[in-house]
Write an enzyme that holds these catalytic residues in place. Structure first.
Site, PDB file in Angstrom:
ATOM      1  N   GLY A 147      40.530  47.774  42.426  1.00 47.66           N
ATOM      2  CA  GLY A 147      39.596  47.581  41.322  1.00 47.66           C
ATOM      3  C   GLY A 147      40.060  46.425  40.461  1.00 47.66           C
ATOM      4  O   GLY A 147      39.946  45.282  40.852  1.00 47.66           O
ATOM      5  N   LYS A 148      40.586  46.748  39.301  1.00 43.25           N
ATOM      6  CA  LYS A 148      41.093  45.763  38.354  1.00 43.25           C
ATOM      7  C   LYS A 148      40.024  44.723  38.007  1.00 43.25           C
ATOM      8  O   LYS A 148      40.266  43.523  38.032  1.00 43.25           O
ATOM      9  CB  LYS A 148      42.365  45.079  38.869  1.00 43.25           C
ATOM     10  CG  LYS A 148      43.520  46.037  39.100  1.00 43.25           C
ATOM     11  CD  LYS A 148      44.785  45.319  39.498  1.00 43.25           C
ATOM     12  CE  LYS A 148      44.738  44.991  40.965  1.00 43.25           C
ATOM     13  NZ  LYS A 148      45.970  44.471  41.513  1.00 43.25           N
ATOM     14  N   HIS A 149      38.820  45.216  37.680  1.00 41.44           N
ATOM     15  CA  HIS A 149      37.737  44.335  37.278  1.00 41.44           C
ATOM     16  C   HIS A 149      36.651  45.130  36.562  1.00 41.44           C
ATOM     17  O   HIS A 149      36.681  46.354  36.533  1.00 41.44           O
ATOM     18  CB  HIS A 149      37.159  43.584  38.480  1.00 41.44           C
ATOM     19  CG  HIS A 149      36.484  44.458  39.482  1.00 41.44           C
ATOM     20  ND1 HIS A 149      37.157  44.996  40.568  1.00 41.44           N
ATOM     21  CD2 HIS A 149      35.215  44.903  39.568  1.00 41.44           C
ATOM     22  CE1 HIS A 149      36.313  45.715  41.280  1.00 41.44           C
ATOM     23  NE2 HIS A 149      35.132  45.685  40.692  1.00 41.44           N
ATOM     24  N   ALA A 150      35.705  44.408  36.009  1.00 39.95           N
ATOM     25  CA  ALA A 150      34.490  44.974  35.420  1.00 39.95           C
ATOM     26  C   ALA A 150      33.319  44.162  35.951  1.00 39.95           C
ATOM     27  O   ALA A 150      33.507  43.084  36.534  1.00 39.95           O
ATOM     28  CB  ALA A 150      34.544  44.907  33.896  1.00 39.95           C
TER      29      ALA A 150
END
Length: 140
Positions: A54-57
């Site tokens: 993930g590590k995102h928006a």
């Protein structure tokens, strides 16, 4: 399970149990899933349990994430509030709304994640820098 971050909610899918023949879990666009599903993807063979995914928006895309086998820890951050949720029920997911930073970690052996998305893949919709996300989330 209770969520404290903005732009998220719990999604529970109908689950029909037949002890002899397994379970049937149903996800309908615009019914249980609050958007038209345009993309489906899954993540499996997470052999490295210390991986962080993930590590995102997303600026516009919404997603619902499920753990259909095993378990993992879902991290959510709306720019103000952070929360971690143990994902381990095959028919209970989390709506990842717009402008919600998310991470997935602490995967159990055999873990499988399923994601239903409101839009097709578009790299320009991703915010991959946390500091940029914090600046943008302060404006919303």
């Amino acid at each position: 399970m209770q969520l404290y971050v903005k732009n998220s909610s719990i999604i529970t899918l109908p689950k029909i149990k037949d002890n002899r023949d397994g379970n049937l879990i149903i996800a309908n666009s615009l019914k249980e899933i609050p958007f038209e599903i345009k993309r489906v993807y899954y993540i499996n063979q997470l052999e490295n349990s210390v991986s962080v995914r993930g590590k995102h928006a997303h600026k516009e895309c919404e997603q619902v994430i499920f753990c259909i086998n095993g378990s993992f820890l879902l991290g959510l951050d709306d720019g103000t509030t952070q929360q971690k949720i143990l994902m381990n029920q095959d028919n209970v997911g989390v709506l990842l709304g717009k402008m919600l930073w998310h991470t997935m970690e602490d995967f159990s052996p055999g873990c499988v994640l399923l994601v239903l998305a409101s839009d097709y893949y578009d790299e320009s919709d991703y915010i991959r820098d946390y500091e940029e996300f914090i600046k943008l989330s302060a404006k919303t």
